[in-house]
Design a protein around this motif. Sequence first.
Motif, PDB file in Angstrom:
ATOM      1  N   PRO A  70      59.475  35.996  31.845  1.00  0.00           N
ATOM      2  CA  PRO A  70      58.530  37.113  31.766  1.00  0.00           C
ATOM      3  C   PRO A  70      58.787  38.114  32.896  1.00  0.00           C
ATOM      4  O   PRO A  70      59.077  37.724  34.025  1.00  0.00           O
ATOM      5  CB  PRO A  70      57.155  36.443  31.936  1.00  0.00           C
ATOM      6  CG  PRO A  70      57.389  34.981  31.669  1.00  0.00           C
ATOM      7  CD  PRO A  70      58.794  34.716  32.116  1.00  0.00           C
ATOM      8  N   ALA A  71      58.658  39.393  32.572  1.00  0.00           N
ATOM      9  CA  ALA A  71      58.846  40.443  33.581  1.00  0.00           C
ATOM     10  C   ALA A  71      57.922  41.607  33.234  1.00  0.00           C
ATOM     11  O   ALA A  71      57.302  41.624  32.165  1.00  0.00           O
ATOM     12  CB  ALA A  71      60.303  40.902  33.587  1.00  0.00           C
ATOM     13  N   SER A  72      57.824  42.542  34.168  1.00  0.00           N
ATOM     14  CA  SER A  72      57.028  43.735  33.860  1.00  0.00           C
ATOM     15  C   SER A  72      57.968  44.903  33.629  1.00  0.00           C
ATOM     16  O   SER A  72      59.041  44.979  34.225  1.00  0.00           O
ATOM     17  CB  SER A  72      56.067  44.036  35.002  1.00  0.00           C
ATOM     18  OG  SER A  72      56.785  44.416  36.151  1.00  0.00           O
ATOM     19  N   GLN A  73      57.559  45.804  32.739  1.00  0.00           N
ATOM     20  CA  GLN A  73      58.372  46.993  32.513  1.00  0.00           C
ATOM     21  C   GLN A  73      58.560  47.714  33.842  1.00  0.00           C
ATOM     22  O   GLN A  73      57.707  47.644  34.723  1.00  0.00           O
ATOM     23  CB  GLN A  73      57.676  47.922  31.519  1.00  0.00           C
ATOM     24  CG  GLN A  73      57.812  47.470  30.077  1.00  0.00           C
ATOM     25  CD  GLN A  73      56.928  48.281  29.148  1.00  0.00           C
ATOM     26  OE1 GLN A  73      56.589  49.416  29.447  1.00  0.00           O
ATOM     27  NE2 GLN A  73      56.542  47.667  28.043  1.00  0.00           N
ATOM     28  N   ASP A  74      59.677  48.408  33.980  1.00  0.00           N
ATOM     29  CA  ASP A  74      59.992  49.029  35.261  1.00  0.00           C
ATOM     30  C   ASP A  74      58.890  49.970  35.737  1.00  0.00           C
ATOM     31  O   ASP A  74      58.205  50.603  34.944  1.00  0.00           O
ATOM     32  CB  ASP A  74      61.317  49.782  35.148  1.00  0.00           C
ATOM     33  CG  ASP A  74      62.469  48.779  35.015  1.00  0.00           C
ATOM     34  OD1 ASP A  74      62.295  47.636  35.465  1.00  0.00           O
ATOM     35  OD2 ASP A  74      63.501  49.134  34.452  1.00  0.00           O
ATOM     36  N   HIS A  75      58.747  50.045  37.065  1.00  0.00           N
ATOM     37  CA  HIS A  75      57.858  50.992  37.742  1.00  0.00           C
ATOM     38  C   HIS A  75      56.387  50.636  37.684  1.00  0.00           C
ATOM     39  O   HIS A  75      55.594  51.266  38.359  1.00  0.00           O
ATOM     40  CB  HIS A  75      58.045  52.423  37.209  1.00  0.00           C
ATOM     41  CG  HIS A  75      59.469  52.857  37.262  1.00  0.00           C
ATOM     42  ND1 HIS A  75      60.155  52.942  38.454  1.00  0.00           N
ATOM     43  CD2 HIS A  75      60.337  53.182  36.281  1.00  0.00           C
ATOM     44  CE1 HIS A  75      61.409  53.312  38.192  1.00  0.00           C
ATOM     45  NE2 HIS A  75      61.542  53.463  36.878  1.00  0.00           N
ATOM     46  N   VAL A  76      56.014  49.656  36.893  1.00  0.00           N
ATOM     47  CA  VAL A  76      54.573  49.426  36.784  1.00  0.00           C
ATOM     48  C   VAL A  76      53.973  48.805  38.039  1.00  0.00           C
ATOM     49  O   VAL A  76      52.791  48.959  38.285  1.00  0.00           O
ATOM     50  CB  VAL A  76      54.200  48.578  35.547  1.00  0.00           C
ATOM     51  CG1 VAL A  76      54.424  49.372  34.286  1.00  0.00           C
ATOM     52  CG2 VAL A  76      54.923  47.273  35.547  1.00  0.00           C
ATOM     53  N   PHE A 106      54.008  35.469  39.043  1.00  0.00           N
ATOM     54  CA  PHE A 106      54.490  36.809  39.382  1.00  0.00           C
ATOM     55  C   PHE A 106      55.331  37.354  38.241  1.00  0.00           C
ATOM     56  O   PHE A 106      56.112  36.632  37.621  1.00  0.00           O
ATOM     57  CB  PHE A 106      55.331  36.735  40.667  1.00  0.00           C
ATOM     58  CG  PHE A 106      55.757  38.086  41.179  1.00  0.00           C
ATOM     59  CD1 PHE A 106      54.864  38.915  41.861  1.00  0.00           C
ATOM     60  CD2 PHE A 106      57.058  38.541  40.971  1.00  0.00           C
ATOM     61  CE1 PHE A 106      55.256  40.165  42.336  1.00  0.00           C
ATOM     62  CE2 PHE A 106      57.459  39.791  41.439  1.00  0.00           C
ATOM     63  CZ  PHE A 106      56.560  40.599  42.115  1.00  0.00           C
ATOM     64  N   PHE A 107      55.144  38.654  37.989  1.00  0.00           N
ATOM     65  CA  PHE A 107      55.941  39.321  36.960  1.00  0.00           C
ATOM     66  C   PHE A 107      56.793  40.383  37.640  1.00  0.00           C
ATOM     67  O   PHE A 107      56.317  41.461  37.953  1.00  0.00           O
ATOM     68  CB  PHE A 107      55.022  39.952  35.912  1.00  0.00           C
ATOM     69  CG  PHE A 107      54.093  38.956  35.274  1.00  0.00           C
ATOM     70  CD1 PHE A 107      54.533  38.156  34.229  1.00  0.00           C
ATOM     71  CD2 PHE A 107      52.794  38.792  35.736  1.00  0.00           C
ATOM     72  CE1 PHE A 107      53.686  37.220  33.653  1.00  0.00           C
ATOM     73  CE2 PHE A 107      51.943  37.859  35.164  1.00  0.00           C
ATOM     74  CZ  PHE A 107      52.384  37.063  34.119  1.00  0.00           C
ATOM     75  N   PRO A 108      58.069  40.072  37.893  1.00  0.00           N
ATOM     76  CA  PRO A 108      58.929  41.029  38.591  1.00  0.00           C
ATOM     77  C   PRO A 108      59.188  42.237  37.694  1.00  0.00           C
ATOM     78  O   PRO A 108      59.104  42.135  36.471  1.00  0.00           O
ATOM     79  CB  PRO A 108      60.215  40.235  38.799  1.00  0.00           C
ATOM     80  CG  PRO A 108      60.250  39.289  37.637  1.00  0.00           C
ATOM     81  CD  PRO A 108      58.820  38.903  37.395  1.00  0.00           C
ATOM     82  N   GLN A 109      59.494  43.373  38.325  1.00  0.00           N
ATOM     83  CA  GLN A 109      59.952  44.497  37.518  1.00  0.00           C
ATOM     84  C   GLN A 109      61.256  44.092  36.848  1.00  0.00           C
ATOM     85  O   GLN A 109      62.097  43.423  37.453  1.00  0.00           O
ATOM     86  CB  GLN A 109      60.187  45.711  38.394  1.00  0.00           C
ATOM     87  CG  GLN A 109      58.910  46.391  38.819  1.00  0.00           C
ATOM     88  CD  GLN A 109      59.196  47.757  39.417  1.00  0.00           C
ATOM     89  OE1 GLN A 109      59.890  48.581  38.810  1.00  0.00           O
ATOM     90  NE2 GLN A 109      58.689  47.983  40.603  1.00  0.00           N
ATOM     91  N   LEU A 110      61.430  44.559  35.631  1.00  0.00           N
ATOM     92  CA  LEU A 110      62.606  44.180  34.848  1.00  0.00           C
ATOM     93  C   LEU A 110      63.906  44.480  35.588  1.00  0.00           C
ATOM     94  O   LEU A 110      64.816  43.642  35.659  1.00  0.00           O
ATOM     95  CB  LEU A 110      62.565  44.917  33.507  1.00  0.00           C
ATOM     96  CG  LEU A 110      63.574  44.495  32.463  1.00  0.00           C
ATOM     97  CD1 LEU A 110      63.502  43.009  32.162  1.00  0.00           C
ATOM     98  CD2 LEU A 110      63.352  45.295  31.179  1.00  0.00           C
ATOM     99  N   LYS A 111      63.997  45.682  36.193  1.00  0.00           N
ATOM    100  CA  LYS A 111      65.249  46.037  36.872  1.00  0.00           C
ATOM    101  C   LYS A 111      65.466  45.155  38.111  1.00  0.00           C
ATOM    102  O   LYS A 111      66.589  44.783  38.442  1.00  0.00           O
ATOM    103  CB  LYS A 111      65.284  47.527  37.240  1.00  0.00           C
ATOM    104  CG  LYS A 111      64.301  47.946  38.292  1.00  0.00           C
ATOM    105  CD  LYS A 111      64.509  49.392  38.742  1.00  0.00           C
ATOM    106  CE  LYS A 111      63.455  49.720  39.806  1.00  0.00           C
ATOM    107  NZ  LYS A 111      63.366  51.134  40.133  1.00  0.00           N
ATOM    108  N   GLU A 112      64.366  44.788  38.774  1.00  0.00           N
ATOM    109  CA  GLU A 112      64.482  43.882  39.924  1.00  0.00           C
ATOM    110  C   GLU A 112      64.943  42.502  39.484  1.00  0.00           C
ATOM    111  O   GLU A 112      65.778  41.864  40.129  1.00  0.00           O
ATOM    112  CB  GLU A 112      63.122  43.759  40.638  1.00  0.00           C
ATOM    113  CG  GLU A 112      62.751  44.947  41.506  1.00  0.00           C
ATOM    114  CD  GLU A 112      63.753  45.165  42.630  1.00  0.00           C
ATOM    115  OE1 GLU A 112      64.261  44.167  43.188  1.00  0.00           O
ATOM    116  OE2 GLU A 112      64.070  46.341  42.929  1.00  0.00           O
TER     117      GLU A 112
END
Lengths: 374, 374
Positions: B227-233, B277-283
């Motif tokens: 699982p991740a979060s969309q970038d910049h969020v 934790f949900f890292p940013q996708l690009k991270e």
Amino acid sequence: MERSMENEELSKAFVQSFAMKGGDGPHSYAQNSSIQRLAIEAAKNLLHCAISNHFDPNAISSSSSTSPISIVDLGCSTGPNTFIAIQYIIEAIQTQYQSHNLPTPEFQVFFNDQVSNDFNTLFQKLPPNRNYFASGVPGSFHGRLFPRQSLHLIHSSSSLSWVSKLPKEIIRDGSCGAWNKGRIHYAGAPREVVDVYEEHYKKSLEAFLHARAEEIVRNGIMALQIPASQDHVIDDGNDEKLYPGRDLELLGSCLVDMAKLGLVSEEKVDSFNIPMFFPQLKELKKLLLSNEDFSIEQMELLDGKFLSVGNVEMYVSHHRAALEALIEKHFGEGVADELFSRYAKKVLEFPEIMDMQNLKIVLLFVLLKPKLHA
Amino acid sequence: MERSMENEELSKAFVQSFAMKGGDGPHSYAQNSSIQRLAIEAAKNLLHCAISNHFDPNAISSSSSTSPISIVDLGCSTGPNTFIAIQYIIEAIQTQYQSHNLPTPEFQVFFNDQVSNDFNTLFQKLPPNRNYFASGVPGSFHGRLFPRQSLHLIHSSSSLSWVSKLPKEIIRDGSCGAWNKGRIHYAGAPREVVDVYEEHYKKSLEAFLHARAEEIVRNGIMALQIPASQDHVIDDGNDEKLYPGRDLELLGSCLVDMAKLGLVSEEKVDSFNIPMFFPQLKELKKLLLSNEDFSIEQMELLDGKFLSVGNVEMYVSHHRAALEALIEKHFGEGVADELFSRYAKKVLEFPEIMDMQNLKIVLLFVLLKPKLHA
């Protein structure tokens, strides 16, 4: 091929499962397994010598120096005894590697017991500083539990008297006269009942050995401690006051009393049979020596001093830990308090049954190696 | 060497364990895991292709044709999702062997989750006609769980947002300003708190990968759904109404309300932090691509349609199954009914949080192979 199919059918029949009382409460196996603990202590030196004489690190690790050593304890229950046995085994293997100037391998330990065993408690009690990777394997050891040639050392202590689900003729009125009405065990039962138990024990042991033969590596070893009865006591048992299973017979008489008072149903008593058998020692040896899968490297009786329990409370607790789950599965929850309170009173009348040596029960240590078939 | 020691310390810190709600009751994971099930269905084809392209039976079975294939599902919970995933994996591997005209190997499947996971329920629910040998492995996947080079395929679905025990600065008043007072998650928290979570996530993921690199065989593969979060969020999150962890923030506000009413202690709320934790996708991609242990063979976003739950009751049940054990361990038993009843009311006010796509959460499918170090 025929035998293999028979074993398969046998293992299919072992769906119903029996396990020790789980958790960590006053009636749990975890708190009531000091007899079994003493059996493991009694076998410690034999185990150490067996590994020293028969576990060859060079032959075992031939595939790769990074290969782990796989060990299983069959019928592990919830600990702590299984952890003690595994510790002794690993120490002995480590000594072997050191004496061969070989680097110590990693250890993968499998703890096996019936599906109904309390693995949650087992896992929570795993030694925190253990030097092995732990894994739980649920299922009956009368069938296959592991991939082919994947185990280096197989261990089982005091579990092989359990035969799992008995054949149907024991629990219903049929033509062969083996219906075990008014009893919960073969002790004190007619010859026909004993015969069914005995025949079933043979099949169970054969199925056990055949499954293990497929799972063990070529140079692996198997160390078993198998309960048995002193010779001749099955034949002569009914004439004596004390014989193997006398304790279970006494427990059965409590259930019969409860049925008379309407506390449990008579039909439930008639259809309940404890799946436990103590073969005559000479019969057990014959069975082992004639098996097709393993050669017998060593057979020795364990010193019987550990087979005695000091007081009634402890004795009854031991029986309760081993049997409560099985009994409540059959009779429903809530019968155990009444039953074991009645049992305690009967044991006080026959205190001599608290010494398993009086019951003529012995523990045979056996070391086996797989036969190498062409 | 330094990194290895750091990982070891990290894995020692992960003693406290978190697991899904056990048993089979109305609030259990077993009854409330349809979102996770849909994630597995969404990944099915990717998994099949990954195995078809990267799981080479000839390279894998080079040691011996009788060697079993070892598969692990990390973060398996109590089923049934884990059984479905394993079934897909085994079917795909069998297809590979067939297409190479090789005999099908035996399969040994390890089901891993925290020690506090309900393995008893997992074992009772094992598919009766399974074509593999099953085994349960208790422990945190941030540390070593298996012997060196013993696993052929490693799988984990949706579990890697769990980071286990967070560092102490989050739960106490210190100089770094990272005390997460009045909240139970980093969502909506000051930058310092988010930073601690993020740093801890990186260490957790690195520890995870390093442990797996030791356990996987040379030609093995690892398939993860992370699982991740969309970038910049993360950066912009506080300015918007919906962002990853908004659901947990809402749950935290219920606990704060309960503290105001004296139903739970304020101190308990201040010291409680959900280790997720949900890292940013690009991270996340950067972390994966820069890791020293595995090469990335494939990265793909899963179709997000599965990330939505239809009604409030089901949504709340999902959260309860995942969090109740963790919450009751911290706050004591009996708070869950009140808490999740309050939570249901809040969710009704913000129904948009029931769609994880609104929360900008995505699931990254990653296929990894161990780097072959000299």
